[in-house]
Design a protein around this motif. Sequence first.
Motif, PDB file in Angstrom:
ATOM      1  N   SER A   7     -40.932  -9.994 -11.701  1.00  0.00           N
ATOM      2  CA  SER A   7     -41.306  -9.275 -10.617  1.00  0.00           C
ATOM      3  C   SER A   7     -40.643  -9.734  -9.101  1.00  0.00           C
ATOM      4  O   SER A   7     -40.738  -9.041  -8.236  1.00  0.00           O
ATOM      5  N   SER A   8     -40.102 -11.044  -9.188  1.00  0.00           N
ATOM      6  CA  SER A   8     -39.463 -11.552  -7.839  1.00  0.00           C
ATOM      7  C   SER A   8     -37.950 -10.629  -7.798  1.00  0.00           C
ATOM      8  O   SER A   8     -37.494 -10.733  -6.810  1.00  0.00           O
ATOM      9  N   TYR A   9     -37.703 -10.192  -8.807  1.00  0.00           N
ATOM     10  CA  TYR A   9     -36.394  -9.407  -8.955  1.00  0.00           C
ATOM     11  C   TYR A   9     -36.412  -8.345  -9.449  1.00  0.00           C
ATOM     12  O   TYR A   9     -36.172  -7.863 -10.724  1.00  0.00           O
ATOM     13  N   PRO A  10     -37.325  -7.127  -8.746  1.00  0.00           N
ATOM     14  CA  PRO A  10     -37.476  -5.837  -9.156  1.00  0.00           C
ATOM     15  C   PRO A  10     -36.308  -5.044  -9.497  1.00  0.00           C
ATOM     16  O   PRO A  10     -35.043  -5.174  -8.796  1.00  0.00           O
ATOM     17  N   ILE A  11     -36.252  -4.313 -10.738  1.00  0.00           N
ATOM     18  CA  ILE A  11     -35.146  -3.535 -11.392  1.00  0.00           C
ATOM     19  C   ILE A  11     -34.894  -2.364 -10.650  1.00  0.00           C
ATOM     20  O   ILE A  11     -36.059  -1.575 -10.485  1.00  0.00           O
ATOM     21  N   LEU A  12     -33.856  -2.155  -9.956  1.00  0.00           N
ATOM     22  CA  LEU A  12     -33.768  -0.771  -9.260  1.00  0.00           C
ATOM     23  C   LEU A  12     -33.065   0.230 -10.129  1.00  0.00           C
ATOM     24  O   LEU A  12     -33.194   1.585 -10.182  1.00  0.00           O
ATOM     25  N   CYS A  13     -32.063  -0.186 -11.148  1.00  0.00           N
ATOM     26  CA  CYS A  13     -31.399   0.789 -12.265  1.00  0.00           C
ATOM     27  C   CYS A  13     -31.294  -0.154 -13.338  1.00  0.00           C
ATOM     28  O   CYS A  13     -31.187  -1.300 -13.384  1.00  0.00           O
ATOM     29  N   ALA A  14     -30.918   0.545 -14.389  1.00  0.00           N
ATOM     30  CA  ALA A  14     -30.653   0.122 -15.781  1.00  0.00           C
ATOM     31  C   ALA A  14     -29.690   0.897 -16.552  1.00  0.00           C
ATOM     32  O   ALA A  14     -30.102   2.215 -16.586  1.00  0.00           O
ATOM     33  N   SER A  15     -28.591   0.356 -16.941  1.00  0.00           N
ATOM     34  CA  SER A  15     -27.861   1.377 -17.942  1.00  0.00           C
ATOM     35  C   SER A  15     -26.905   0.749 -18.889  1.00  0.00           C
ATOM     36  O   SER A  15     -26.701  -0.390 -18.811  1.00  0.00           O
ATOM     37  N   PHE A  16     -26.793   1.206 -20.075  1.00  0.00           N
ATOM     38  CA  PHE A  16     -25.683   0.551 -21.204  1.00  0.00           C
ATOM     39  C   PHE A  16     -24.376   1.345 -20.973  1.00  0.00           C
ATOM     40  O   PHE A  16     -24.324   2.146 -20.126  1.00  0.00           O
ATOM     41  N   ASN A  17     -23.524   0.493 -21.249  1.00  0.00           N
ATOM     42  CA  ASN A  17     -22.089   1.063 -21.280  1.00  0.00           C
ATOM     43  C   ASN A  17     -22.069   1.902 -22.486  1.00  0.00           C
ATOM     44  O   ASN A  17     -22.882   2.182 -23.136  1.00  0.00           O
ATOM     45  N   GLN A  18     -20.705   2.690 -22.691  1.00  0.00           N
ATOM     46  CA  GLN A  18     -20.429   3.682 -23.533  1.00  0.00           C
ATOM     47  C   GLN A  18     -20.823   3.510 -25.084  1.00  0.00           C
ATOM     48  O   GLN A  18     -21.276   4.300 -25.570  1.00  0.00           O
ATOM     49  N   ASP A  19     -20.595   2.153 -25.547  1.00  0.00           N
ATOM     50  CA  ASP A  19     -20.844   1.898 -26.875  1.00  0.00           C
ATOM     51  C   ASP A  19     -22.030   0.972 -27.131  1.00  0.00           C
ATOM     52  O   ASP A  19     -22.177   0.450 -28.044  1.00  0.00           O
ATOM     53  N   THR A  20     -22.790   0.966 -25.971  1.00  0.00           N
ATOM     54  CA  THR A  20     -24.393   0.112 -26.004  1.00  0.00           C
ATOM     55  C   THR A  20     -24.040  -1.343 -26.447  1.00  0.00           C
ATOM     56  O   THR A  20     -25.067  -2.087 -26.739  1.00  0.00           O
ATOM     57  N   SER A  21     -22.760  -1.786 -26.315  1.00  0.00           N
ATOM     58  CA  SER A  21     -22.463  -3.451 -26.605  1.00  0.00           C
ATOM     59  C   SER A  21     -23.232  -4.238 -25.431  1.00  0.00           C
ATOM     60  O   SER A  21     -23.556  -5.368 -25.589  1.00  0.00           O
TER      61      SER A  21
END
Length: 323
Positions: A7-21
């Motif tokens: 919670s001290s570092y709230p996530i503003l965005c999250a995304s995978f790369n194109q091959d989900t690696s």
Amino acid sequence: MANQSSSSYPILCASFNQDTSCFAIGTKDGFKIFDSNTGRLCYERAIGAFVIVEMLFSSSLLAIVGAGEEPSLSPRRLCLFNTTTGTALRELNFLTSILAVRMNKKRLVVILQDKTYVYDINSLGILDTIDTIPNFKGLCAFSPSLEGCFLALPASISKGSVLLYNVMDLHLHCEIDAHRAPLAAMALSSNGTYIATASEQGTIIRVHLVSEATKSYSFRRGTYPSTIFSLSFGPSTQLPDILVGTSSSGSVHAFSLGFSIYQRSKRSGSFLGSIIPGSVTDALDPAHHDVLHNAAPAGVKRLTRLLIHQLQKLWLAGQLFPL
């Protein structure tokens, strides 16, 4: 990894790369890249808050957009960042906030509220500008395959119509009327074969074949309305075999596309299947549908593709969709 994204570092965005690696997150302090299989931290940079962090496969190129908490990190500025050198390669400035960014090895796509820009990723020359309906949430779907590279955008504010654009050939491919209510979520399979959509009603998820713009599946998520936060196909070089969606209830819904094909072939060979029109028998596919209750805290939006990794392991082990 859980401690690093507390919670001290709230996530503003999250995304995978194109091959989900790998997957990337943006926080109030910077951005981080993790290995999807091990959770190992691969890269981090503490230079301010970011609302978009997009990777180009496993290369050193990132497309990042700031949260606007300081002048140098404007939400109207797209920065192409090199993780090897730790420097900005190029910047693109826009009149309004950037809502989404998508990339493959040939194209860079930037989504604004009422316009979408398509660039050559190597020269950054602008190739096309698409005028769109007001798209306040930056809703879009993108298939990174060069052979089937499509961009999906909402085509109406009053109903669930989808505009499909061929990103490599730079032309409108088709428009699909998928739902009566406006769209809430959509996803393209990685090879551009299928598009899955859900409306604001959230009870039915539909899958269309992109090449023919025809409906292939209709899956019932539930009886009561719910907000579908995200949809994602399982990664596959051929036909995807699993579709997963997350909803505002905190449940995760997993549908087996392969099982639907099997059941459809059985049904077409039966007596009733031979006399009932396909439009009737295909009204709702009898898919194997597993529901993971309380798999995510209610209201958490961006967990679908992370959960797919775990669901596919269960499926391969025979613990999901048992026949």
